[in-house]
Design a protein around this motif. Structure first.
Motif, mmCIF file in Angstrom:
data_model
loop_
_atom_site.group_PDB
_atom_site.id
_atom_site.type_symbol
_atom_site.label_atom_id
_atom_site.label_comp_id
_atom_site.label_asym_id
_atom_site.label_seq_id
_atom_site.Cartn_x
_atom_site.Cartn_y
_atom_site.Cartn_z
ATOM 1 N N UNK A 180 0.778 -1.228 0.000
ATOM 2 C CA UNK A 180 0.000 0.000 0.000
ATOM 3 C C UNK A 180 0.809 1.277 0.000
ATOM 4 N N UNK A 181 2.104 1.198 -0.279
ATOM 5 C CA UNK A 181 2.964 2.376 -0.314
ATOM 6 C C UNK A 181 2.922 2.969 -1.725
ATOM 7 N N UNK A 182 2.250 4.106 -1.877
ATOM 8 C CA UNK A 182 2.044 4.701 -3.199
ATOM 9 C C UNK A 182 3.362 5.009 -3.906
ATOM 10 N N UNK A 183 4.358 5.479 -3.175
ATOM 11 C CA UNK A 183 5.637 5.803 -3.804
ATOM 12 C C UNK A 183 6.311 4.543 -4.334
ATOM 13 N N UNK A 184 6.272 3.464 -3.563
ATOM 14 C CA UNK A 184 6.860 2.197 -4.013
ATOM 15 C C UNK A 184 6.095 1.652 -5.216
ATOM 16 N N UNK A 185 4.772 1.761 -5.187
ATOM 17 C CA UNK A 185 3.960 1.302 -6.312
ATOM 18 C C UNK A 185 4.300 2.093 -7.568
ATOM 19 N N UNK A 186 4.437 3.413 -7.408
ATOM 20 C CA UNK A 186 4.806 4.259 -8.539
ATOM 21 C C UNK A 186 6.174 3.853 -9.084
ATOM 22 N N UNK A 187 7.136 3.642 -8.190
ATOM 23 C CA UNK A 187 8.482 3.268 -8.627
ATOM 24 C C UNK A 187 8.479 1.940 -9.374
ATOM 25 N N UNK A 188 7.705 0.970 -8.893
ATOM 26 C CA UNK A 188 7.640 -0.309 -9.591
ATOM 27 C C UNK A 188 6.966 -0.143 -10.948
ATOM 28 N N UNK A 189 5.944 0.699 -11.008
ATOM 29 C CA UNK A 189 5.285 0.978 -12.289
ATOM 30 C C UNK A 189 6.281 1.579 -13.274
ATOM 31 N N UNK A 190 7.103 2.504 -12.808
ATOM 32 C CA UNK A 190 8.110 3.124 -13.674
ATOM 33 C C UNK A 190 9.084 2.075 -14.197
ATOM 34 N N UNK A 191 9.494 1.158 -13.333
ATOM 35 C CA UNK A 191 10.396 0.094 -13.761
ATOM 36 C C UNK A 191 9.733 -0.777 -14.831
ATOM 37 N N UNK A 192 8.464 -1.112 -14.628
ATOM 38 C CA UNK A 192 7.733 -1.937 -15.597
ATOM 39 C C UNK A 192 7.528 -1.187 -16.912
ATOM 40 N N UNK A 193 7.248 0.099 -16.817
ATOM 41 C CA UNK A 193 7.034 0.938 -18.006
ATOM 42 C C UNK A 193 8.297 0.970 -18.870
ATOM 43 N N UNK A 194 9.448 1.153 -18.207
ATOM 44 C CA UNK A 194 10.717 1.298 -18.916
ATOM 45 C C UNK A 194 11.486 -0.004 -19.113
ATOM 46 N N UNK A 195 11.078 -1.075 -18.415
ATOM 47 C CA UNK A 195 11.831 -2.326 -18.484
ATOM 48 C C UNK A 195 13.154 -2.233 -17.752
#
Length: 77
Positions: free
Chosen positions: A2-17
């Motif tokens: 439930x940590x929004x910043x961590x979720x955002x960071x993981x999304x960025x990693x997935x977006x960019x590979x």
């Protein structure tokens, strides 16, 4: 967790590979989780994803909804 910043960071990693396979659907999932918690950057990105149909169905109404939430926090398209 439930940590929004961590979720955002993981999304960025997935977006960019970065460190994980590039995966638009995974990025959309994690951006949305963070966006629903009020993370402005995630709101902007999920709005972009809906606008272009990347990882989610193309949906102008959803795109506008999320981009307005981000703009209300000072994050521009």
């Amino acid at each position: 967790q439930g940590d929004a910043k961590a979720q955002f960071n993981f999304a960025e990693m997935s977006w960019d590979g970065l460190g994980v396979p590039q995966d638009d659907a995974s990025a959309a999932k994690w951006y949305r989780k963070a966006a629903e918690q009020g993370h402005a950057g995630a709101q902007r990105m999920i709005g972009i994803m809906y606008a272009h149909g990347r990882g989610v169905p193309k949906d102008g109404a959803e795109s506008a909804k999320w981009s307005q939430k981000a703009k209300a926090q000072g994050v521009l398209w």
